[in-house]
Design a protein around this motif. Sequence first.
Motif, short mmCIF file in Angstrom:
data_model
loop_
_atom_site.label_atom_id
_atom_site.label_comp_id
_atom_site.label_asym_id
_atom_site.label_seq_id
_atom_site.Cartn_x
_atom_site.Cartn_y
_atom_site.Cartn_z
N TYR A 232 0.84 -1.20 0.00
CA TYR A 232 0.00 0.00 0.00
C TYR A 232 0.87 1.25 0.00
O TYR A 232 0.64 2.20 -0.76
N ILE A 233 1.90 1.27 0.86
CA ILE A 233 2.81 2.41 0.91
C ILE A 233 3.47 2.62 -0.45
O ILE A 233 3.55 3.75 -0.96
N ASP A 234 3.95 1.53 -1.05
CA ASP A 234 4.63 1.62 -2.34
C ASP A 234 3.73 2.26 -3.40
O ASP A 234 4.22 2.99 -4.28
N ALA A 235 2.44 1.96 -3.34
CA ALA A 235 1.51 2.43 -4.37
C ALA A 235 0.96 3.83 -4.11
O ALA A 235 0.32 4.41 -5.00
N HIS A 236 1.19 4.38 -2.92
CA HIS A 236 0.59 5.67 -2.58
C HIS A 236 1.64 6.67 -2.08
O HIS A 236 1.35 7.53 -1.23
N LEU A 237 2.85 6.61 -2.63
CA LEU A 237 3.91 7.50 -2.18
C LEU A 237 3.58 8.97 -2.39
O LEU A 237 4.04 9.83 -1.65
N HIS A 238 2.80 9.26 -3.41
CA HIS A 238 2.53 10.65 -3.79
C HIS A 238 1.47 11.30 -2.92
O HIS A 238 1.23 12.50 -3.04
N THR A 239 0.83 10.54 -2.04
CA THR A 239 -0.25 11.09 -1.22
C THR A 239 0.17 11.21 0.23
O THR A 239 1.02 10.43 0.71
N PRO A 240 -0.39 12.17 0.97
CA PRO A 240 -0.10 12.27 2.40
C PRO A 240 -0.51 10.98 3.10
O PRO A 240 -1.50 10.33 2.73
N MET A 241 0.23 10.59 4.13
CA MET A 241 -0.01 9.31 4.78
C MET A 241 0.29 9.42 6.27
O MET A 241 1.32 9.97 6.66
N THR A 242 -0.60 8.94 7.09
CA THR A 242 -0.39 8.96 8.54
C THR A 242 -0.39 7.53 9.08
O THR A 242 -0.92 6.60 8.46
N LEU A 243 0.17 7.38 10.25
CA LEU A 243 0.21 6.06 10.89
C LEU A 243 -1.20 5.57 11.19
O LEU A 243 -1.51 4.38 11.00
N ASN A 244 -2.06 6.48 11.62
CA ASN A 244 -3.44 6.12 11.93
C ASN A 244 -4.17 5.59 10.69
O ASN A 244 -4.90 4.60 10.75
N GLU A 245 -3.92 6.24 9.55
CA GLU A 245 -4.54 5.81 8.29
C GLU A 245 -4.04 4.44 7.89
O GLU A 245 -4.84 3.56 7.50
N LEU A 246 -2.75 4.22 7.97
CA LEU A 246 -2.18 2.92 7.60
C LEU A 246 -2.76 1.80 8.47
O LEU A 246 -3.12 0.73 7.97
N ALA A 247 -2.83 2.05 9.76
CA ALA A 247 -3.34 1.04 10.68
C ALA A 247 -4.81 0.74 10.40
O ALA A 247 -5.23 -0.43 10.32
N GLY A 248 -5.61 1.81 10.22
CA GLY A 248 -7.04 1.62 9.99
C GLY A 248 -7.35 0.88 8.71
O GLY A 248 -8.24 0.01 8.67
N LYS A 249 -6.62 1.18 7.64
CA LYS A 249 -6.86 0.53 6.35
C LYS A 249 -6.54 -0.96 6.39
O LYS A 249 -6.99 -1.72 5.53
N HIS A 250 -5.74 -1.38 7.36
CA HIS A 250 -5.33 -2.79 7.41
C HIS A 250 -5.80 -3.47 8.69
O HIS A 250 -5.24 -4.51 9.09
N ASN A 251 -6.82 -2.88 9.32
CA ASN A 251 -7.47 -3.49 10.49
C ASN A 251 -6.49 -3.82 11.61
O ASN A 251 -6.54 -4.89 12.22
N LEU A 252 -5.59 -2.89 11.85
CA LEU A 252 -4.61 -3.05 12.92
C LEU A 252 -4.64 -1.80 13.81
O LEU A 252 -4.99 -0.72 13.34
#
Length: 329
Positions: A232-252
Motif C-alpha cells: 500500500y505504501i509503495d503504491a501511494h507514495l505521492h499522497t499524504p499518509m499517517t500512521l493512523n490511516e495505515l493502521a485503519g486501512k489494514h485493520n490493525l
Amino acid sequence: MNRTPFIVTVFGFEHALASAITGALDLFAFAGISWQRIHHQRPTPQFTVQLASSHGQPIVCSNQLTLTPHLAIEDVAHTDILLIPTIGGDIDTVLQNNANQLVQLRRLHKQGADIAANCTGTFLLAETGILNDKVATTHWGYADKFKARYPMVNVQPDKMVTEDNSVFCAGGGMAWIDLALLLIERYCGNGIASDTAKSHVLDLSRANQTAYASSRQFKFHQDKDILAVQHYIDAHLHTPMTLNELAGKHNLTERTLIRRFKHACGFTPLQYLQRIRLERARKLLETTHAPIESIVNQIGYEDLSSFSRLFKKNTSLSPSQYRSKFQRF
C-alpha cells in the motif's frame, strides 16, 4: 633518509573475491608511484605488498582465478596492515574452512597491525572477536545476517567505511577502494592518498552505502499483513499518509502495526515510507530528466529544501549531484 615502506598483507582464502585482493594490492603498490610517473617525478614506493594464505597454499577465488601467495599467514612475523578481502562464496562455508586461521589474525592484530576487512570479509573478522563492542559495517544486503550472528558488534550498514581503534571495515564488494584509500591516507597523508586516487580516476571518499541499497531486502519476511501495508505504501507514495490511516486501512491498531512492522523490517512504518520515497527519488533521478521539483512532488514531499537536506543526509549527495553521478543516459 628514506624510510622502509609500510607492509601490507592480504589474507587470501578459497572463494575470496579476486578483485578485492589484486585490486587492493595494486592500489597500495602504486601509492607514491603512479602519480609520480605521470608527472615525471621520482617514484617513492610507500608500501610493500604481499599475499598470504593458510600454509602458503594457492587459493582459488570465487571467479576460479588461482592466486599463488607470497608466503604462509603463519610465517608473517610483522605487518603494518592486515587486509581481509570480500567473501565471494558461501559465507558459512568460508567461515568454517578458515576457523583454524583466526588465531593468526588475532596474533597479528595483537602485535600492532591495523586490521581491515572488506564487505562480507567482515564476517571473518567478526569471527575473531576483534569486532566485539566496536563500530563496524558490512555489505547492506548481508547486514541482517551479520547482526544476528554477531550481536556484540555495533554494525552500521549505512556506512561505507568505519574505523574503531585500529580496526577498519568497508561495505560493498568494491568498497576495498575506499578502504585502501583511507589506509593510504592514514599512513601517508592526504596528499599521497589524493594523488593516488586521481591517478587511478577514483573518488577519494564515499560516506555511505545508502545510494546503492534497495528496499527489496525489507520484504524478505513472512508477515502477510505487513507485506500488504508495504505494498500500500509503495503504491501511494505521492499522497499524504499517517500512521493512523495505515493502521485503519489494514485493520490493525497503531501499536500493533508498529510492533509487527519493526519485527518484520527492523524499523517503523513511517521510516519505511521515508526510505521508499528516497529510493523512488533516486530511481527517477537516474532514469528521467524530470525537474527535481517535479520529482519531489511525485513522491509526496512539498518542500524542496527540506527534501534536499534529507536526501543528502541519506546519500551524502545532493539530488543534482546524484543525478550527475548515476543518470543512465
